[in-house]
Scaffold this motif. Structure first.
Motif, PDB file in Angstrom:
ATOM      1  N   VAL A 176      47.432  36.998  28.463  1.00 43.92           N
ATOM      2  CA  VAL A 176      46.986  36.944  29.873  1.00 43.92           C
ATOM      3  C   VAL A 176      46.227  35.455  28.985  1.00 43.92           C
ATOM      4  CG1 VAL A 176      45.440  36.961  31.719  1.00 43.92           C
ATOM      5  CG2 VAL A 176      46.558  38.658  31.118  1.00 43.92           C
ATOM      6  N   ASN A 177      46.510  34.122  30.213  1.00 45.05           N
ATOM      7  CA  ASN A 177      45.003  32.775  29.457  1.00 45.05           C
ATOM      8  C   ASN A 177      45.364  32.440  27.889  1.00 45.05           C
ATOM      9  OD1 ASN A 177      44.863  32.051  31.435  1.00 45.05           O
ATOM     10  ND2 ASN A 177      43.345  34.144  31.853  1.00 45.05           N
ATOM     11  N   ARG A 215      49.948  46.317  33.731  1.00 41.54           N
ATOM     12  CA  ARG A 215      50.698  44.543  35.221  1.00 41.54           C
ATOM     13  C   ARG A 215      49.802  45.071  36.386  1.00 41.54           C
ATOM     14  NH1 ARG A 215      54.439  41.256  33.616  1.00 41.54           N
ATOM     15  NH2 ARG A 215      55.931  41.625  32.487  1.00 41.54           N
ATOM     16  N   ILE A 252      46.082  43.984  35.436  1.00 42.61           N
ATOM     17  CA  ILE A 252      46.403  42.612  34.985  1.00 42.61           C
ATOM     18  C   ILE A 252      45.776  41.578  37.102  1.00 42.61           C
ATOM     19  CG2 ILE A 252      47.432  40.353  34.820  1.00 42.61           C
ATOM     20  CD1 ILE A 252      48.678  42.244  32.154  1.00 42.61           C
ATOM     21  N   ALA A 253      46.733  42.044  37.283  1.00 40.28           N
ATOM     22  CA  ALA A 253      46.581  41.417  39.418  1.00 40.28           C
ATOM     23  C   ALA A 253      45.439  42.270  39.678  1.00 40.28           C
ATOM     24  CB  ALA A 253      47.439  42.604  39.421  1.00 40.28           C
ATOM     25  N   ASP A 298      41.973  41.863  37.899  1.00 39.73           N
ATOM     26  CA  ASP A 298      41.667  40.970  36.722  1.00 39.73           C
ATOM     27  C   ASP A 298      41.830  39.503  37.870  1.00 39.73           C
ATOM     28  OD1 ASP A 298      40.218  42.602  34.782  1.00 39.73           O
ATOM     29  OD2 ASP A 298      41.647  42.602  33.860  1.00 39.73           O
ATOM     30  N   GLU A 299      42.956  39.202  37.929  1.00 41.21           N
ATOM     31  CA  GLU A 299      43.534  37.651  38.584  1.00 41.21           C
ATOM     32  C   GLU A 299      43.002  37.850  40.275  1.00 41.21           C
ATOM     33  OE1 GLU A 299      47.867  37.487  38.923  1.00 41.21           O
ATOM     34  OE2 GLU A 299      47.515  37.621  36.519  1.00 41.21           O
ATOM     35  N   MET A 300      42.919  38.950  40.703  1.00 43.85           N
ATOM     36  CA  MET A 300      41.939  39.183  41.753  1.00 43.85           C
ATOM     37  C   MET A 300      40.284  38.928  41.794  1.00 43.85           C
ATOM     38  SD  MET A 300      44.016  41.762  44.328  1.00 43.85           S
ATOM     39  CE  MET A 300      46.394  41.869  45.271  1.00 43.85           C
ATOM     40  N   TYR A 321      39.781  49.890  37.147  1.00 46.47           N
ATOM     41  CA  TYR A 321      40.946  49.499  36.865  1.00 46.47           C
ATOM     42  C   TYR A 321      42.061  51.294  37.323  1.00 46.47           C
ATOM     43  CZ  TYR A 321      39.793  45.968  33.837  1.00 46.47           C
ATOM     44  OH  TYR A 321      39.459  44.807  33.576  1.00 46.47           O
ATOM     45  N   MET A 358      39.051  37.446  39.522  1.00 51.53           N
ATOM     46  CA  MET A 358      38.699  36.199  39.493  1.00 51.53           C
ATOM     47  C   MET A 358      38.898  34.774  40.536  1.00 51.53           C
ATOM     48  SD  MET A 358      38.160  35.646  35.855  1.00 51.53           S
ATOM     49  CE  MET A 358      38.075  33.891  35.421  1.00 51.53           C
ATOM     50  N   ASN A 359      39.203  35.647  40.876  1.00 51.70           N
ATOM     51  CA  ASN A 359      39.884  34.288  42.789  1.00 51.70           C
ATOM     52  C   ASN A 359      38.522  34.630  43.715  1.00 51.70           C
ATOM     53  OD1 ASN A 359      41.974  33.160  41.137  1.00 51.70           O
ATOM     54  ND2 ASN A 359      43.312  34.786  42.318  1.00 51.70           N
ATOM     55  N   LYS A 360      37.908  35.865  43.018  1.00 55.83           N
ATOM     56  CA  LYS A 360      37.047  35.499  44.128  1.00 55.83           C
ATOM     57  C   LYS A 360      35.861  35.184  43.761  1.00 55.83           C
ATOM     58  CE  LYS A 360      36.612  40.218  45.517  1.00 55.83           C
ATOM     59  NZ  LYS A 360      35.320  41.802  45.979  1.00 55.83           N
TER      60      LYS A 360
END
Length: 199
Positions: A45-46, A186, A189-190, A192-194, A64, A196-198
């Motif tokens: 990731v990144n 997985r 990770i999803a 964490d992505e959510m 988590y 980050m987008n918030k």
């Protein structure tokens, strides 16, 4: 002497063929056609390695999803020093008092962490080890019962969490073998992505 020489030649030939040429050939095929799998199915990731999709990890934070009981949970001592981290389950039978005590403790901890869940709702894989002790997957049902806790901890809607479970669910192999499953790494990770987008 001729027999000894033949024996030595055969031994050297077999060492070169079986110990050098064959491993290099198989490694080359793996790297050429299956590089992801040959290198441990590591997820990045990144640009940072976060784990293998084949090895279960322990997640303590409420944000988590929790995976199943894993041998990786037991590779450190109380003082956090590394100890023998071999794979494999504990091989405790159904009449084992140690197993009963461990399962009872795990159920109590899971309910404490997920107060909305009753004892009867906990799916078996969340309190049992796989044969290897390293299984990274749980059932979709095992993930869904954790949604209320994660939604509360993250502020992500239950609908979105249920959607990522559905997106990451894999069916039976060839439609016949095994069970529906979802990879915990997985899912997290999803999340964490959510999050980050918030921001």
């Amino acid at each position: 002497m001729s027999h000894i020489k033949k024996g030595i030649k055969i031994t050297i030939a077999m060492i070169i063929i079986c110990g050098l040429i064959y491993p290099l050939f198989i490694t080359g095929i793996g790297q050429l056609f299956f590089p992801h799998e040959a290198n441990g199915s590591v997820i990045e990731v990144n640009g940072k390695e976060v784990g293998s999709e084949l090895i279960g990890q322990k997640y303590n934070k409420d944000i988590y999803f929790t995976g199943r009981i894993s041998a990786v949970n037991y590779n450190t001592s109380e003082s956090k020093e590394e100890i023998d981290a071999t794979s494999g389950s504990q091989n405790l039978g159904p009449t084992s008092d140690e197993l009963k005590e461990r399962v009872s403790k795990d159920i109590d901890e899971f309910i404490k962490k997920n107060p909305e869940v009753s004892k009867d709702e906990i799916s078996s894989e969340l309190i049992s080890q796989s044969g290897s002790g390293l299984d990274p997957d749980i059932t979709p049902e095992g993930a869904l019962i954790q949604v209320p806790r994660i939604a509360k901890a993250t502020g992500i809607s239950k609908e979105k969490l249920e959607a990522i479970i559905k997106e990451n669910t894999k069916g039976k192999w060839l439609g016949l073998y095994g069970a529906d499953r979802v990879n915990v790494l997985r899912l997290n990770i999803a999340i964490d992505e959510m999050l980050m987008n918030k921001q």
